[in-house]
Scaffold this active site. Structure first.
Site, PDB file in Angstrom:
ATOM      1  N   GLU A 193       0.825  -1.217   0.000  1.00  0.00           N
ATOM      2  CA  GLU A 193       0.000   0.000   0.000  1.00  0.00           C
ATOM      3  C   GLU A 193       0.852   1.257   0.000  1.00  0.00           C
ATOM      4  O   GLU A 193       1.717   1.426   0.871  1.00  0.00           O
ATOM      5  CB  GLU A 193      -0.920   0.000   1.223  1.00  0.00           C
ATOM      6  CG  GLU A 193      -1.868   1.179   1.265  1.00  0.00           C
ATOM      7  CD  GLU A 193      -2.844   1.113   2.423  1.00  0.00           C
ATOM      8  OE1 GLU A 193      -3.349   2.166   2.833  1.00  0.00           O
ATOM      9  OE2 GLU A 193      -3.111   0.006   2.916  1.00  0.00           O
ATOM     10  N   LYS A 197      -7.476  -0.855  11.335  1.00  0.00           N
ATOM     11  CA  LYS A 197      -6.781  -1.214  10.101  1.00  0.00           C
ATOM     12  C   LYS A 197      -5.557  -0.334   9.923  1.00  0.00           C
ATOM     13  O   LYS A 197      -4.490  -0.794   9.488  1.00  0.00           O
ATOM     14  CB  LYS A 197      -7.740  -1.074   8.915  1.00  0.00           C
ATOM     15  CG  LYS A 197      -7.189  -1.609   7.589  1.00  0.00           C
ATOM     16  CD  LYS A 197      -6.419  -0.584   6.798  1.00  0.00           C
ATOM     17  CE  LYS A 197      -5.938  -1.139   5.461  1.00  0.00           C
ATOM     18  NZ  LYS A 197      -5.100  -0.174   4.715  1.00  0.00           N
ATOM     19  N   ASP A 236       4.178 -14.403  11.323  1.00  0.00           N
ATOM     20  CA  ASP A 236       2.836 -14.809  10.912  1.00  0.00           C
ATOM     21  C   ASP A 236       1.860 -13.659  11.166  1.00  0.00           C
ATOM     22  O   ASP A 236       1.315 -13.521  12.257  1.00  0.00           O
ATOM     23  CB  ASP A 236       2.421 -16.058  11.693  1.00  0.00           C
ATOM     24  CG  ASP A 236       1.079 -16.620  11.249  1.00  0.00           C
ATOM     25  OD1 ASP A 236       0.353 -15.932  10.509  1.00  0.00           O
ATOM     26  OD2 ASP A 236       0.752 -17.746  11.653  1.00  0.00           O
ATOM     27  N   HIS A 242      -2.211  10.329   0.267  1.00  0.00           N
ATOM     28  CA  HIS A 242      -2.304   8.912  -0.085  1.00  0.00           C
ATOM     29  C   HIS A 242      -2.430   8.728  -1.593  1.00  0.00           C
ATOM     30  O   HIS A 242      -1.742   7.918  -2.202  1.00  0.00           O
ATOM     31  CB  HIS A 242      -3.514   8.297   0.622  1.00  0.00           C
ATOM     32  CG  HIS A 242      -3.723   6.845   0.326  1.00  0.00           C
ATOM     33  ND1 HIS A 242      -3.004   5.860   0.959  1.00  0.00           N
ATOM     34  CD2 HIS A 242      -4.563   6.226  -0.532  1.00  0.00           C
ATOM     35  CE1 HIS A 242      -3.397   4.678   0.500  1.00  0.00           C
ATOM     36  NE2 HIS A 242      -4.344   4.874  -0.400  1.00  0.00           N
TER      37      HIS A 242
END
Length: 388
Positions: free
Chosen positions: A84, A264, A280, A379
């Site tokens: 991202e 998030k 992980d 962004h």
């Protein structure tokens, strides 16, 4: 070798080759070691085939370094692997702001993980629970015998819990200090070793024997304090921007839909560090979201408030983190091993504290952008650059 610092002015303006040369010089490593990150993403087809089944190739992610991090008084160059745009830039920018308040402060609980043995069709669960409780020392000794290397490193089984789950199900949960490992293989070995004896004591049918990824005894706490006067930007003064962050934090505390997106943003930072270091990240995500729901409703993992009479913006994050610096993909993935060398941490707990700080940084950057210019401005500029 120059003094260790995470502040590298104009690093983003350099080309990739120049960044690699400078990074190698700063970290005291041979630049050729960075070749592990070229083209194949750190592994070739043969290594991929040894790591997973039915391998047909590899899928690389961008691997970058977040700058300006200071955690508990030490500087870190933080490796992040993520697809991202803006996340690494956001983490670096927020960390530069946090440095003005002394950097991040973090603590980590002992690395305790749970090995679970489930028994069902138990005719008398209360009696079974009593027998299992009475056998506590026997079962702990058996757990330590199943993983003798842990004791040699200062870890091992620490406690045993017994729960009547209802419907004829009884659970034995062994809490194990896993040292610098994530712990999955160790815990599964212990659970499988204890299974037959636990089932015999309970008088029921042996069921699942496996670790729990909900590491709520392995919490990491990170905090940041930023002087309000140092928090302004071209579109908002320091106090206005800080109040915007506080209100965004309160919004996440009041609304589940917002809390999910709030978290998030935190996991953007934590997951990127976990992936870069061969950990992980699915286990990390599952535990974090379970912890966010521990009160019966889903809430934010980090909160922000004005303190010191409104002169300081303070953020606090608590998250369960099962990260390792030994075992797992680190045994086979040279890119993950290199990431730990760049990070220069000496324990899994230190890695977890840096990762939590990265999560708090990406959270702060997102909230500040939302409260001032809107999330799309920076962004999408980086997104357009990536898709040109």
């Amino acid at each position: 070798m120059p003094p260790k610092t995470s502040c590298i002015p104009r690093f983003r303006d350099l080309d990739v080759a120049s960044r690699r040369r400078l990074l190698a010089e700063m970290c005291g490593i041979d630049e050729r070691e960075l070749d592990a990150l070229l083209d194949s993403g750190g592994i070739g087809a043969a290594t991929a085939d040894s790591m997973v089944e039915n391998a047909v190739g590899t899928l690389a992610l961008p691997f970058g370094v977040a700058l300006n991090f200071r955690v508990n008084g030490a500087d870190y160059l933080v490796p992040m692997a993520i697809e991202e745009p803006s996340v690494i830039a956001a983490a670096s920018h927020a960390s530069k702001r946090v440095r003005a308040g002394g950097g991040f402060h973090a603590t980590a609980d002992e690395p305790l993980m749970a090995a679970q043995v489930e028994v069902h069709e138990v005719p008398d669960p209360p009696a079974a629970a009593r027998r299992l409780g009475d056998a506590r020392e026997e079962l702990l000794q058996a757990a330590n015998s199943a993983a003798p290397g842990l004791g040699a490193r200062g870890g091992g089984a620490r406690d045993l819990e017994v729960r009547d789950l209802g419907s004829g199900f009884v659970l034995v949960q062994v809490l194990v200090h896993v040292c610098d490992a994530m712990g999955a293989n160790l815990l599964n070995t212990i659970a499988e070793a204890l299974g037959p004896r636990v089932a015999a004591l309970a008088g029921g049918a042996m069921g699942l024997r496996i670790l729990s990824n909900y590491c709520d005894r392995r919490l990491v706490h990170a905090s940041a304090r930023i002087p309000v006067e140092a928090f302004g930007c071209a579109r908002a003064g320091g106090r206005e921007a800080a109040l915007g962050v506080v209100n965004a934090s309160r919004f996440a505390e009041l609304d589940t839909h917002r809390a999910v997106t709030h978290n998030k943003g935190i996991m953007n930072g934590i997951d990127a560090v976990a992936i870069a270091t061969g950990n992980d990240f699915r286990a990390v995500e599952a535990a974090a979201h379970a912890y966010a729901s521990r009160g019966g409703t889903y809430g934010p993992l980090a909160t922000w408030r004005l303190v010191d009479g409104g002169e300081t913006l303070e953020g606090r994050l608590t998250v369960p983190l099962s990260l390792g610096t030994v075992g797992g993909a680190l045994r086979t993935h040279p890119g993950a091993r290199l990431a730990l060398r760049l990070l220069d941490v000496r324990s899994a707990s230190e890695l977890a504290m840096v990762a939590a700080s990265a999560g708090l940084a990406t959270n702060l950057s997102a909230l500040r952008a939302l409260a001032t210019e809107g999330i799309q401005r920076g962004h999408m500029a980086l997104h357009h650059r990536a898709t040109r």
